[in-house]
Write an enzyme that holds these catalytic residues in place. Sequence first.
Site, PDB file in Angstrom:
ATOM      1  N   TYR A 169     -18.114  -5.591 -99.453  1.00  0.00           N
ATOM      2  CA  TYR A 169     -17.886  -4.405 -98.743  1.00  0.00           C
ATOM      3  C   TYR A 169     -18.778  -3.879 -97.995  1.00  0.00           C
ATOM      4  O   TYR A 169     -20.132  -3.912 -98.848  1.00  0.00           O
ATOM      5  CB  TYR A 169     -17.034  -3.592 -99.594  1.00  0.00           C
ATOM      6  CG  TYR A 169     -15.419  -4.034 -99.789  1.00  0.00           C
ATOM      7  CD1 TYR A 169     -15.055  -5.313 -99.641  1.00  0.00           C
ATOM      8  CD2 TYR A 169     -14.317  -3.134-100.305  1.00  0.00           C
ATOM      9  CE1 TYR A 169     -13.594  -5.429 -99.865  1.00  0.00           C
ATOM     10  CE2 TYR A 169     -13.185  -3.305-100.458  1.00  0.00           C
ATOM     11  CZ  TYR A 169     -12.601  -4.698-100.401  1.00  0.00           C
ATOM     12  OH  TYR A 169     -11.588  -4.910-100.350  1.00  0.00           O
TER      13      TYR A 169
ATOM     14  N   ASP B 145      -7.922  -5.849-109.423  1.00  0.00           N
ATOM     15  CA  ASP B 145      -8.232  -4.440-108.832  1.00  0.00           C
ATOM     16  C   ASP B 145      -7.612  -3.384-109.335  1.00  0.00           C
ATOM     17  O   ASP B 145      -8.103  -2.214-109.283  1.00  0.00           O
ATOM     18  CB  ASP B 145      -7.708  -4.808-107.233  1.00  0.00           C
ATOM     19  CG  ASP B 145      -8.686  -5.596-106.222  1.00  0.00           C
ATOM     20  OD1 ASP B 145      -9.796  -5.681-106.814  1.00  0.00           O
ATOM     21  OD2 ASP B 145      -8.245  -6.056-105.316  1.00  0.00           O
TER      22      ASP B 145
END
Length: 469
Positions: A406, A151
């Site tokens: 997401y 990330d």
Amino acid sequence: MNPNQKIITIGSVSLTIATVCFLMQIAILATTVTLHFKQNECNPPANNQVVPCEPIIIERNITEIVYLNNITIEKEVCPEVAEYRNWSKPQCQITGFAPFSKDNSVRLSAGGDIWVTREPYVSCDPGKCYQFALGQGTTLDNKHSNGTIHDRIPHRTLLMNELGVPFHLGTKQVCIAWSSSSCHDGKAWLHVCVTGDDRNATASFIYDGMLVDSIGSWSQNILRTQESECVCINGTCTVVMTDGSASGNADTRVLFIREGKIIHISPLSGSAQHIEECSCYPRYPDVRCVCRDNWKGSNRPVIDIKMADYSINSGYVCSGLVGDTPRSDDSSSNSNCRDPNNERGNPGVKGWAFDNGDDVWMGRTISKDSRSGYETFRVIGGWTTPNSKSQVNRQVIVDSNNWSGYSGIFSVEGKSCINRCFYVELIRGRPQETRVWWTSNSIVVFCGTSGTYGTGSWPDGANINFMPI
């Protein structure tokens, strides 16, 4: 009449006619100039500020004008003065959601130079919608794409394109960021961009293309923000940020920003226990957010933000059909509107919901265990009645045999009401597809509709065997 008298008479008449013609030409010229400047005037704004008037279109005759009825008056059009958005219109009443956009980024990466991304979202200025994502500093068919499951690296940047345009090599890199949020206040874009060391990250606030303010990590544990749009009302924008444990106590704060400058910071208050990755929407005159509890609850936290006095309250979505993943089976899941349900609270996934009177519209993965499939529906009484489970208007967005990820909300102001839209991240590659070394995504976008609609499934669609390793 003798010849001399004739000459004098003719001369006098000629002089009189010439004088009259001369005076007429002066009158025509004066009229033309007067009309020209009247056309040129702009109505000043209410605060009596001077507004420059820039010419947009000027039409001219290409020959000299003699007679008034042949004159084309030059007209200069004054541009409209930009105003702050206030989102005061009511929320649109909808029956469900209709397809709006799909960028097919991963499929296109099989034969083109497309950025490796994750954490996408959508936000709109008053005239156009844009898609954002956090790039990994590489295209997919590039050895640097190896390991992009991670990330937070210093090469990640916030990308911005018109909605529907994949992130090609010409895409603008707005800022350096491995966590972000963006919103338009009616006059300019605000970007909140977080980057740096996990233990000492920096959030930069970029307004109208310029760095205006910044704030450093306050808990030295991965300062992070929404990964979807912030919200601006009457020139003040608000964004939710968290610093601290991803599976324990963390320090969440709500920042208020005006033209890029932080003007106030409010701590989280209310009964929410853990806040991450909020999906926020305007609820005039205030802002409401539905977030991710990555610690205790698979029911989603709600934050109510009062823009007038910067006060904060929080709780949880009342619906017993909970929105996070992983979660318990619908028959056994619970929510009491106030507390986390202590049902498979960790880890979680970014998602959204919004109130509709006493009801709630929401989206979630179809699988209760993994980020696969995606569905939307309305829960009767789901905003006000604890543990309500009456589901209507269900739609499949991505079938259960395909990966999702997401999801988040964005708002679009129409002529008479404010519509709610959502996007779904369609993750491909690692960790689920180990044939390749990269992790990336495409998106699909739907918006609320008051009309009828059909059925379907809109997965990413890339054949992993066709993709670069």
